[in-house]
Design a protein around this motif. Structure first.
Motif, mmCIF file in Angstrom:
data_model
loop_
_atom_site.group_PDB
_atom_site.id
_atom_site.type_symbol
_atom_site.label_atom_id
_atom_site.label_comp_id
_atom_site.label_asym_id
_atom_site.label_seq_id
_atom_site.Cartn_x
_atom_site.Cartn_y
_atom_site.Cartn_z
ATOM 1 N N HIS A 188 -0.311 -6.998 4.349
ATOM 2 C CA HIS A 188 -0.448 -5.855 5.225
ATOM 3 C C HIS A 188 -0.759 -6.304 6.643
ATOM 4 C CE1 HIS A 188 -0.124 -1.621 5.069
ATOM 5 N NE2 HIS A 188 -1.273 -1.395 5.639
ATOM 6 N N ARG A 189 -1.709 -5.668 7.316
ATOM 7 C CA ARG A 189 -1.869 -5.889 8.754
ATOM 8 C C ARG A 189 -3.112 -6.687 9.125
ATOM 9 N NH1 ARG A 189 -1.678 0.160 10.777
ATOM 10 N NH2 ARG A 189 -1.922 -0.833 12.785
ATOM 11 N N ARG B 128 -5.729 3.137 -7.507
ATOM 12 C CA ARG B 128 -6.193 3.639 -6.213
ATOM 13 C C ARG B 128 -5.451 4.930 -5.884
ATOM 14 N NH1 ARG B 128 -6.075 1.553 0.045
ATOM 15 N NH2 ARG B 128 -8.214 2.150 0.485
ATOM 16 N N ASP C 38 -5.357 0.640 14.343
ATOM 17 C CA ASP C 38 -4.538 1.835 14.058
ATOM 18 C C ASP C 38 -3.857 2.479 15.256
ATOM 19 O OD1 ASP C 38 -4.575 1.924 11.353
ATOM 20 O OD2 ASP C 38 -5.730 3.764 11.169
ATOM 21 N N VAL D 102 -12.020 -0.798 -0.880
ATOM 22 C CA VAL D 102 -11.008 -1.548 -0.118
ATOM 23 C C VAL D 102 -11.339 -1.640 1.377
ATOM 24 C CG1 VAL D 102 -8.584 -1.524 0.628
ATOM 25 C CG2 VAL D 102 -9.155 -1.041 -1.758
ATOM 26 N N LEU D 103 -11.813 -0.546 1.954
ATOM 27 C CA LEU D 103 -11.936 -0.480 3.417
ATOM 28 C C LEU D 103 -13.184 -1.185 3.956
ATOM 29 C CD1 LEU D 103 -10.660 0.942 6.021
ATOM 30 C CD2 LEU D 103 -12.460 2.651 5.685
ATOM 31 N N ASN E 78 -10.635 8.578 4.788
ATOM 32 C CA ASN E 78 -10.298 8.041 3.463
ATOM 33 C C ASN E 78 -11.187 8.790 2.479
ATOM 34 O OD1 ASN E 78 -8.841 6.076 4.807
ATOM 35 N ND2 ASN E 78 -9.739 4.352 3.684
ATOM 36 N N TYR F 201 -5.308 -5.421 -1.857
ATOM 37 C CA TYR F 201 -4.319 -4.525 -2.460
ATOM 38 C C TYR F 201 -3.891 -5.090 -3.811
ATOM 39 C CZ TYR F 201 -4.487 -2.111 1.948
ATOM 40 O OH TYR F 201 -4.924 -1.415 3.038
ATOM 41 N N ARG G 123 2.318 4.822 -0.119
ATOM 42 C CA ARG G 123 1.647 6.066 0.276
ATOM 43 C C ARG G 123 2.428 7.296 -0.148
ATOM 44 N NH1 ARG G 123 -0.857 5.808 6.370
ATOM 45 N NH2 ARG G 123 -2.020 3.860 6.056
ATOM 46 N N GLN H 60 0.859 -1.195 0.000
ATOM 47 C CA GLN H 60 0.000 0.000 0.000
ATOM 48 C C GLN H 60 0.890 1.240 0.000
ATOM 49 O OE1 GLN H 60 -1.132 2.330 3.159
ATOM 50 N NE2 GLN H 60 -3.082 1.273 3.417
ATOM 51 N N MET I 220 -3.246 6.995 -0.108
ATOM 52 C CA MET I 220 -2.959 5.564 -0.264
ATOM 53 C C MET I 220 -3.110 5.216 -1.743
ATOM 54 S SD MET I 220 -4.803 3.984 3.124
ATOM 55 C CE MET I 220 -6.482 4.403 2.701
ATOM 56 N N GLY J 31 -7.981 -3.097 5.483
ATOM 57 C CA GLY J 31 -7.777 -2.816 4.059
ATOM 58 C C GLY J 31 -7.805 -4.154 3.346
ATOM 59 N N HIS K 16 -10.844 -2.058 11.735
ATOM 60 C CA HIS K 16 -11.011 -1.914 10.289
ATOM 61 C C HIS K 16 -9.959 -2.735 9.545
ATOM 62 C CE1 HIS K 16 -8.036 1.210 11.326
ATOM 63 N NE2 HIS K 16 -7.578 1.068 10.097
ATOM 64 N N HIS L 139 -7.329 -4.380 12.191
ATOM 65 C CA HIS L 139 -6.543 -3.713 13.240
ATOM 66 C C HIS L 139 -7.252 -2.437 13.687
ATOM 67 C CE1 HIS L 139 -5.334 -1.781 9.482
ATOM 68 N NE2 HIS L 139 -5.148 -0.724 10.224
HETATM 69 O O1 LIG Z 1 -6.324 0.612 2.786
HETATM 70 C C1 LIG Z 1 -7.182 1.021 3.564
HETATM 71 O O2 LIG Z 1 -8.225 1.583 3.219
HETATM 72 C C2 LIG Z 1 -6.954 0.863 5.049
HETATM 73 C C3 LIG Z 1 -5.520 0.962 5.378
HETATM 74 C C4 LIG Z 1 -5.236 0.897 6.830
HETATM 75 O O3 LIG Z 1 -6.086 0.641 7.624
HETATM 76 C C5 LIG Z 1 -3.880 1.171 7.308
HETATM 77 O O4 LIG Z 1 -2.944 1.270 6.486
HETATM 78 O O5 LIG Z 1 -3.709 1.317 8.536
#
Ligand SMILES: O=C(O)CCC(=O)C(=O)O
Ligand SMILES: [Fe+2]
Length: 407
Positions: free
Chosen positions: A123-124, A224, A129, A164-165, A156, A219, A64, A62, A111, A216, A214, A127
Motif C-alpha cells: 500500500h502507501r 476486516r 491522505d 490496523v490504523l 474508521n 493487510y 474497498r 485493501q 475497507m 494502515g 497515518h 501518508h
Molecule cells: O487501512 C487503514 O486503516 C488506513 C488506510 C488508509 O490510510 C488509506 O487507504 O488511505
C-alpha cells in the motif's frame, strides 16, 4: 452525545468507544456482507484480461466497498449500510467535531481484508491522505485548521476488532519532524517513534482530521470490515435511488444535503465568475457563503482550491480532453466538494472562451504554487512534481491575488 472537541482539535483524532451500540452490530454486519458480495460480482464482471477471476478484489491489498458507486444495489435488505451513516454516533458526532449544525456525509465506503496476505510492506506506507498538487500544500491545510477548524472529518469504524490504523497525534497541525522524515526515508512502512497504534473494538470509531499522518499497518486475511468515509460541511448531489428504502427522517436529511450541495456549487460558480469579472466584493462574499466565518487563511485555502478548479475546467473544455485517459482524466471528472471539485457539471456551465479567461485569472495562483525544482517530501508522495508540497509561499495571499487583477 458530548464529545471532547478540544482534544480532537489538539490530537487530530479521537476514539469514540461504542459509537455504534453493540446490539446493532449483527444486523449491520449482515447488511454489509450482502453489499460486499454484490460488489464482488460486479468487480468480477469488470475484470481486466490479466486479472484473476475475482478481478481487482483479489489483487488489492485493501479492497474497498464503495456504496456511492453501487447505489443501485442498495435495497430494503441492505439499506442499514446507509442508515448507519446518519446515526447520532456518526453524523451527530461529526457535526460536533466540525463545529457545525448539520454535517453531511461525503463518501460511504468500507475497507475489507485482502484475499491473501500483503503484510506490512504494501500500500502507501505512512501518508497524509491528500496530494498537494491537486489541492494545496500542507501549510494551507494547517493554517486553515488552526484558524477555523477542519472542513472535513474522516472515519474508521470497524464491525470487527481492528488494530490496523496507526496515527501520529498532533501531526495534522504541523510538518513532519526531521526525525520522522529520517525514519520514513529509511522505511515508510514501519512504526514511527511518534506514532501510536489504534486498538478499536467492534463498534468503536476513530474520527480524524485529514492531514493527519497515518498508516494502515497490516493487510492480512484477518476478517476486516471497517466502515470508512467522512463528513464535511457540504456534499455533492448524487444518484440516490435508495432513498425510497430509507426512513422518512433520513430521506429528508439526504434531500436537505442535496439542496445544500446545489447551492454550494452555485456559490463556487459565483466565486469563479466574480474573479473573471474582477469583482472582489462578490468574490469575497462567495467565499463567505461557501465557508461562513473563515478568516484569511481559510480564504487563501479556498482560493488555492479554486485555482485547481479553474485549471480542471480549462482542461475539460479543451478540444484535446477527449484524448486524455487514466488518472489525468479522472482527476478532472472527479467530484469532491470539500476541495471544490464539482466535476463535469460545473465545466458545462462555461464556454471555451470563458474557460480561457477563467484560467488566465487563476494562473498566477497556480504559478505561485510551483518551484523550478522537482519537489519531494515523505508522506506526500506522488509523481514528480514542481508543486510545493509543504510550504505556501508567503506572497500567495488573497489580497495579492486580487491586487493582480488590476495589472
Ligand atoms: O487501512 C487503514 O486503516 C488506513 C488506510 C488508509 O490510510 C488509506 O487507504 O488511505
Ligand atoms: Fe489514508
Amino acid at each position: 452525545m458530548k464529545v471532547n472537541r478540544d482534544q480532537f482539535l489538539e490530537d487530530g483524532y479521537i476514539i469514540l468507544r461504542n459509537a455504534i451500540p453493540p446490539d446493532q452490530l449483527d444486523e449491520l454486519r449482515a447488511a454489509y456482507e450482502i453489499m460486499v458480495e454484490r460488489q464482488k460480482i460486479i468487480w468480477a464482471r469488470q475484470r481486466k484480461r490479466d486479472d484473476p477471476p475475482g478481478g481487482a478484489w483479489e489483487t488489492n491489498s485493501q479492497p474497498r466497498l464503495h456504496l456511492n458507486s453501487i447505489a443501485d444495489q442498495i435495497d430494503a435488505e441492505t439499506v442499514a449500510t446507509v442508515e448507519i451513516w446518519l446515526h447520532e454516533g456518526m453524523q451527530g458526532v461529526s457535526s460536533e467535531l466540525l463545529g457545525v449544525e448539520d454535517a453531511a456525509v461525503t463518501e460511504m465506503m468500507m475497507m475489507c481484508n485482502p484475499v491473501r496476505d500483503h503484510g506490512t510492506a504494501n500500500h502507501r506506507g505512512w501518508h497524509r491522505d491528500f496530494y498537494p498538487p491537486n489541492c494545496a500544500p500542507l501549510q494551507g491545510y494547517v493554517d486553515d485548521i488552526i484558524e477555523n477548524g477542519p472542513r472535513y472529518v474522516q472515519w474508521n469504524l470497524p464491525l470487527y476488532d481492528d488494530d490496523v490504523l496507526w496515527v501520529v497525534p498532533g501531526s495534522h497541525n504541523r510538518f513532519n519532524t526531521d526525525e520522522e522524515n529520517e525514519q520514513l526515508i529509511k522505511d515508510p512502512c514501519a512504526p514511527l517513534h511518534s506514532g501510536i497504534q489504534t486498538h478499536l473494538k467492534a463498534g468503536d470509531g476513530v474520527a480524524y482530521i485529514l492531514p493527519l499522518l497515518h498508516w494502515g499497518s497490516m493487510y492480512n486475511t484477518t476478517m476486516r470490515r471497517t466502515i470508512h468515509g467522512g463528513f464535511s460541511t457540504f456534499t455533492a448531489c448524487r444518484d440516490r435511488g435508495y432513498l425510497e428504502h430509507l426512513c422518512p427522517a433520513s430521506q429528508k436529511t439526504f434531500e436537505r444535503w442535496d439542496r445544500r450541495g446545489k447551492r454550494m456549487m452555485e456559490h463556487t460558480m459565483s466565486a469563479l465568475r466574480s474573479a473573471m469579472n474582477k469583482d472582489s466584493a462578490r468574490y469575497d462574499a462567495a467565499l463567505d457563503n461557501l465557508h461562513p466565518g473563515r478568516g484569511k487563511y481559510g480564504k487563501r485555502q479556498s482560493t488555492m482550491f479554486l485555482s485547481k478548479a479553474a485549471k480542471r475546467i480549462h482542461k475539460l473544455k479543451s478540444p484535446d480532453f477527449e484524448r486524455l485517459s487514466g488518472p489525468e482524466r479522472n482527476y478532472c471528472e472527479m467530484v469532491e466538494p470539500m476541495t471544490l471539485r464539482w466535476g463535469v457539471p460545473i465545466a458545462d456551465r462555461f464556454s471555451v472562451d470563458e474557460a480561457q479567461v477563467l484560467w488566465e485569472r487563476f494562473k498566477p495562483v497556480d504559478d505561485g504554487l510551483q518551484a523550478d525544482e522537482i519537489q519531494w517530501a515523505p508522506g506526500l508522495q506522488g509523481d514528480n512534481t514542481h508543486y510545493y508540497l509543504n510550504e505556501v509561499p508567503a506572497d500567495l495571499t488573497v489580497e495579492n491575488f486580487i491586487a493582480g487583477w488590476q495589472a
